[in-house]
Design a protein around this motif. Structure first.
Motif, PDB file in Angstrom:
ATOM      1  N   LEU A  81       5.037  28.991  43.469  1.00 11.28           N
ATOM      2  CA  LEU A  81       6.578  28.334  43.573  1.00 11.28           C
ATOM      3  C   LEU A  81       6.934  28.475  45.023  1.00 11.28           C
ATOM      4  CD1 LEU A  81       7.791  29.848  40.347  1.00 11.28           C
ATOM      5  CD2 LEU A  81       7.165  27.514  40.506  1.00 11.28           C
ATOM      6  N   PRO A  82       7.104  29.534  45.474  1.00 12.36           N
ATOM      7  CA  PRO A  82       7.763  29.613  46.975  1.00 12.36           C
ATOM      8  C   PRO A  82       6.840  29.029  48.007  1.00 12.36           C
ATOM      9  CG  PRO A  82       6.791  31.922  46.354  1.00 12.36           C
ATOM     10  CD  PRO A  82       6.746  31.126  45.249  1.00 12.36           C
ATOM     11  N   ALA A  83       5.397  28.874  47.899  1.00 13.30           N
ATOM     12  CA  ALA A  83       4.525  28.283  48.969  1.00 13.30           C
ATOM     13  C   ALA A  83       4.963  26.723  48.878  1.00 13.30           C
ATOM     14  CB  ALA A  83       3.066  28.475  48.234  1.00 13.30           C
ATOM     15  N   HIS A  84       5.519  26.291  48.075  1.00 14.41           N
ATOM     16  CA  HIS A  84       5.926  24.594  47.948  1.00 14.41           C
ATOM     17  C   HIS A  84       6.960  24.613  49.133  1.00 14.41           C
ATOM     18  CE1 HIS A  84       4.134  24.185  43.962  1.00 14.41           C
ATOM     19  NE2 HIS A  84       3.967  22.979  44.350  1.00 14.41           N
ATOM     20  N   TYR A  85       7.879  25.538  49.340  1.00  7.94           N
ATOM     21  CA  TYR A  85       8.825  25.227  50.344  1.00  7.94           C
ATOM     22  C   TYR A  85       8.643  25.997  51.841  1.00  7.94           C
ATOM     23  CZ  TYR A  85      11.643  24.063  46.609  1.00  7.94           C
ATOM     24  OH  TYR A  85      12.319  23.177  45.366  1.00  7.94           O
ATOM     25  N   LEU A  86       7.476  26.786  51.844  1.00  5.12           N
ATOM     26  CA  LEU A  86       7.094  27.799  52.866  1.00  5.12           C
ATOM     27  C   LEU A  86       7.090  26.832  54.108  1.00  5.12           C
ATOM     28  CD1 LEU A  86       6.728  30.505  53.993  1.00  5.12           C
ATOM     29  CD2 LEU A  86       4.255  30.541  53.106  1.00  5.12           C
ATOM     30  N   THR A  96      11.124  34.896  60.719  1.00  8.87           N
ATOM     31  CA  THR A  96       9.808  35.394  60.730  1.00  8.87           C
ATOM     32  C   THR A  96       9.075  34.929  59.251  1.00  8.87           C
ATOM     33  OG1 THR A  96      10.697  37.269  59.410  1.00  8.87           O
ATOM     34  CG2 THR A  96      10.463  37.589  61.782  1.00  8.87           C
ATOM     35  N   LEU A  97       7.803  35.218  59.047  1.00  6.03           N
ATOM     36  CA  LEU A  97       7.075  34.882  58.038  1.00  6.03           C
ATOM     37  C   LEU A  97       7.796  35.522  56.688  1.00  6.03           C
ATOM     38  CD1 LEU A  97       4.743  32.990  56.881  1.00  6.03           C
ATOM     39  CD2 LEU A  97       3.210  35.134  57.382  1.00  6.03           C
TER      40      LEU A  97
END
Length: 222
Positions: free
Chosen positions: A121-126, A136-137
């Motif tokens: 889910l958050p990887a779509h926006y990273l 920062t990451l």
């Protein structure tokens, strides 16, 4: 009538120019992904260009892409390696390790599946966040997770944009293998840039809403 159709301000001319830009971007993306570890930086560079392109704010595609690629090279490599490493580890546990665990395997598949969902889910926006904002990451991943939940409808749209080409490819592969070459040709020409271009409309709407909210809070603080 014909003159209006091919006028520089006409919809056909703009459509052809945008299509050519996306084809060029797609080839640039594929070339910069060849070392494999640079996939993250390539995705960041693509979003850096496309988030401006959806609002017609970008004119020099090649220059902008290469500049964004160099700027995001270090962070992009780190982000890409971490993302693919985490996702790959979870998938290995789901499809391989769980099979070696006997009765506990189904429980482990469920746990890893939940972790994979909360990671995807958050990887779509990273990568779009990294292309547009500083941080920062850890900060970017935290923002990505918050945005993916707050803008859940947008997240569903992004998932749909990505799932549809995959589902179409699988369907074609199972029903008519000889037509798979057309899918591969389309992906080589405009597939990656086309998918990310459509996604960029969703991202830009989300980012505009976030930035508008930040401006409103700044006004109230004065």
């Amino acid at each position: 009538m014909i003159e209006k159709l091919f006028d520089q301000n006409g919809w056909l001319f703009r459509f052809l120019c945008r299509t050519l830009d996306l084809i060029c971007l797609n080839f640039l993306f594929i070339l910069t992904c060849i070392p494999v570890v640079t996939v993250g930086a390539s995705v960041c560079a693509m979003y850096s260009v496309l988030l401006k392109a959806v609002r017609n704010e970008e004119s020099y595609i090649f220059r902008s892409y290469l500049r964004a690629f160099r700027r995001n090279l270090g962070r992009g490599i780190l982000t890409g390696v971490l993302c693919f490493g985490i996702a790959g580890t979870l998938l290995i546990h789901i499809f391989y390790v769980a099979g070696k665990m006997g009765r506990c395997g189904s429980v482990w598949v469920f746990i890893c599946g939940v972790c994979l969902v909360f990671f995807c889910l958050p990887a779509h926006y990273l990568f779009p966040l990294q292309a547009r904002y500083e941080g920062t990451l850890t900060e970017l991943f935290g923002r990505s997770f918050f945005i993916s939940i707050k803008y859940l409808s947008a997240t569903v749209q992004l998932i749909s944009i990505r799932v549809f080409p995959v589902a179409l490819t699988v369907f074609v592969a199972l029903s008519a293998v000889e037509k798979l070459v057309w899918i591969c040709t389309a992906m080589t020409l405009i597939g990656f840039s086309g998918i990310l271009f459509l996604s960029s409309f969703v991202y830009r709407r989300v980012f505009d809403d976030i930035e508008h909210g930040m401006e409103e809070r700044d006004k109230k603080s004065y």
